[in-house]
Write an enzyme that holds these catalytic residues in place. Sequence first.
Site, short mmCIF file in Angstrom:
data_model
loop_
_atom_site.label_atom_id
_atom_site.label_comp_id
_atom_site.label_asym_id
_atom_site.label_seq_id
_atom_site.Cartn_x
_atom_site.Cartn_y
_atom_site.Cartn_z
N ARG A 1 0.87 -1.19 0.00
CA ARG A 1 0.00 0.00 0.00
C ARG A 1 0.90 1.23 0.00
NH1 ARG A 1 -5.17 1.57 3.63
NH2 ARG A 1 -5.99 0.10 2.12
N HIS B 1 -7.63 0.56 -6.24
CA HIS B 1 -7.79 -0.26 -5.02
C HIS B 1 -8.41 -1.61 -5.40
CE1 HIS B 1 -7.84 -1.21 -0.90
NE2 HIS B 1 -8.77 -0.39 -0.43
N GLN C 1 -10.13 -4.16 -2.82
CA GLN C 1 -11.41 -3.69 -2.27
C GLN C 1 -12.58 -4.06 -3.18
OE1 GLN C 1 -12.10 -1.74 0.67
NE2 GLN C 1 -14.19 -2.32 0.09
N ASP D 1 -17.28 7.04 -0.66
CA ASP D 1 -15.95 6.93 -0.04
C ASP D 1 -15.67 8.26 0.66
OD1 ASP D 1 -13.33 6.19 0.59
OD2 ASP D 1 -12.54 6.56 -1.43
N CYS E 1 -16.28 1.62 1.34
CA CYS E 1 -15.07 0.82 1.58
C CYS E 1 -14.57 0.98 3.01
CB CYS E 1 -13.99 1.20 0.58
SG CYS E 1 -13.64 2.96 0.55
N ARG F 1 -13.06 -8.44 2.92
CA ARG F 1 -11.68 -8.07 2.58
C ARG F 1 -10.76 -9.26 2.85
NH1 ARG F 1 -9.99 -3.16 2.27
NH2 ARG F 1 -8.51 -4.21 0.89
N1 NVA Z 1 -9.98 6.92 -1.10
C1 NVA Z 1 -9.55 6.43 0.19
C2 NVA Z 1 -9.83 4.97 0.31
C3 NVA Z 1 -9.52 4.38 1.66
C4 NVA Z 1 -9.75 2.91 1.71
C5 NVA Z 1 -8.08 6.74 0.38
O1 NVA Z 1 -7.30 6.54 -0.56
O2 NVA Z 1 -7.70 7.18 1.46
N1 CP Z 2 -11.12 -0.08 2.87
C1 CP Z 2 -9.82 -0.06 3.22
O1 CP Z 2 -8.89 -0.23 2.40
O2 CP Z 2 -9.62 0.13 4.55
P1 CP Z 2 -8.21 0.39 5.26
O3 CP Z 2 -7.69 1.71 4.76
O4 CP Z 2 -8.51 0.40 6.73
O5 CP Z 2 -7.27 -0.73 4.88
#
Ligand code: NVA
Ligand code: CP
Length: 312
Positions: A100, A127, A130, A224, A265, A293
């Site tokens: 990530r 993502h 997800q 989101d 998500c 997940r």
């Molecule tokens: N759009 C959000 C998704 C988190 C799972 C981010 O990138 O922070």
């Molecule tokens: N939905 C998701 O990716 O959650 P986290 O940021 O907690 O991993």
Amino acid sequence: MKDLLRTADLSPTDVELLLQTAADFAAKPFLANTTLANRTVAIYMTKPSTRTRLASETAVAHLGGTPIFIRGDELQIGRGETIADTARVISGYASALLVRTFKQSDVDELGANATIPVINGLTDDDHPTQLLADWVTIREVFGKDIAGRKFTYVGDGNNMAHAWLTMGAILGAHVVVATPGGSYAPDSQAVSAAQSIAKKTGATLEILTDPEAAAKDASVLYTDVWMSMGDSESDRASKTKALAPFAVTPNLMKLTSSDSIFMHCLPAHRGEEVSADVIDGNSSVVWREAFHRRTTIQAILYHLVRGDLIGN
Ligand code: NVA
Ligand code: CP
């Protein structure tokens, strides 16, 4: 297919296989508990995570392996070791690497230089893991026949909007994404890539700026956070103002189909992108979505390590 670097890497056949295996792992978590016996999976994150980290570590354990979690600041990358050298070294220890981070190009570079599967656990652009969890959840509610159904995302045109469009395109769905447009619109390259997939699968993609038109008769209303990880705090006020009409409120939910569900998500910010009444109400499936997940990351690891996926 060695890696899952982006949602568009998956063919419709791969998605079917992963969704089926995830459903199997939901019913029987320990079905394949020797797949990673005596092996490790590295999980490297330069952004925070609750679900993706815990789901990944649990998935590895359920497959009989040992997860090794590495925070962004713990590797020598921070002191100038290259991404390519890091990928080569991790390939000598682990059976897979889930990453990530911010830049999609960093994940691509890890994939290009690692000899083991590399999995995108979220970038600024995408993502993919997800979206598999989202679609296992959608199928549990509506089944496999999605003809005549509309799948709507409202909010920021971010990584989730891109992934929502792309996975909907792969699955031949009628997908709608509504954002305020301008700098909050989904990336045009991501949209055209999804459109070229849609041409092959028969999916219908709509990019709108009207949240009510987007919500009308939708089977799924998805949103989101407004401020993603890495977004500049200096944009918060203007972004919040632009996105306010896209908040999922009981009034917006009233426009959706009578059997509609609310998805997110997570993490969620009640009173911003979603009302507490909606996310904590009867149409919300967010906890089942979060549960999946684990089942989906377990399915991805299982099939990538075995070399079962064909890719796009
Ligand atoms: N759009 C959000 C998704 C988190 C799972 C981010 O990138 O922070
Ligand atoms: N939905 C998701 O990716 O959650 P986290 O940021 O907690 O991993």
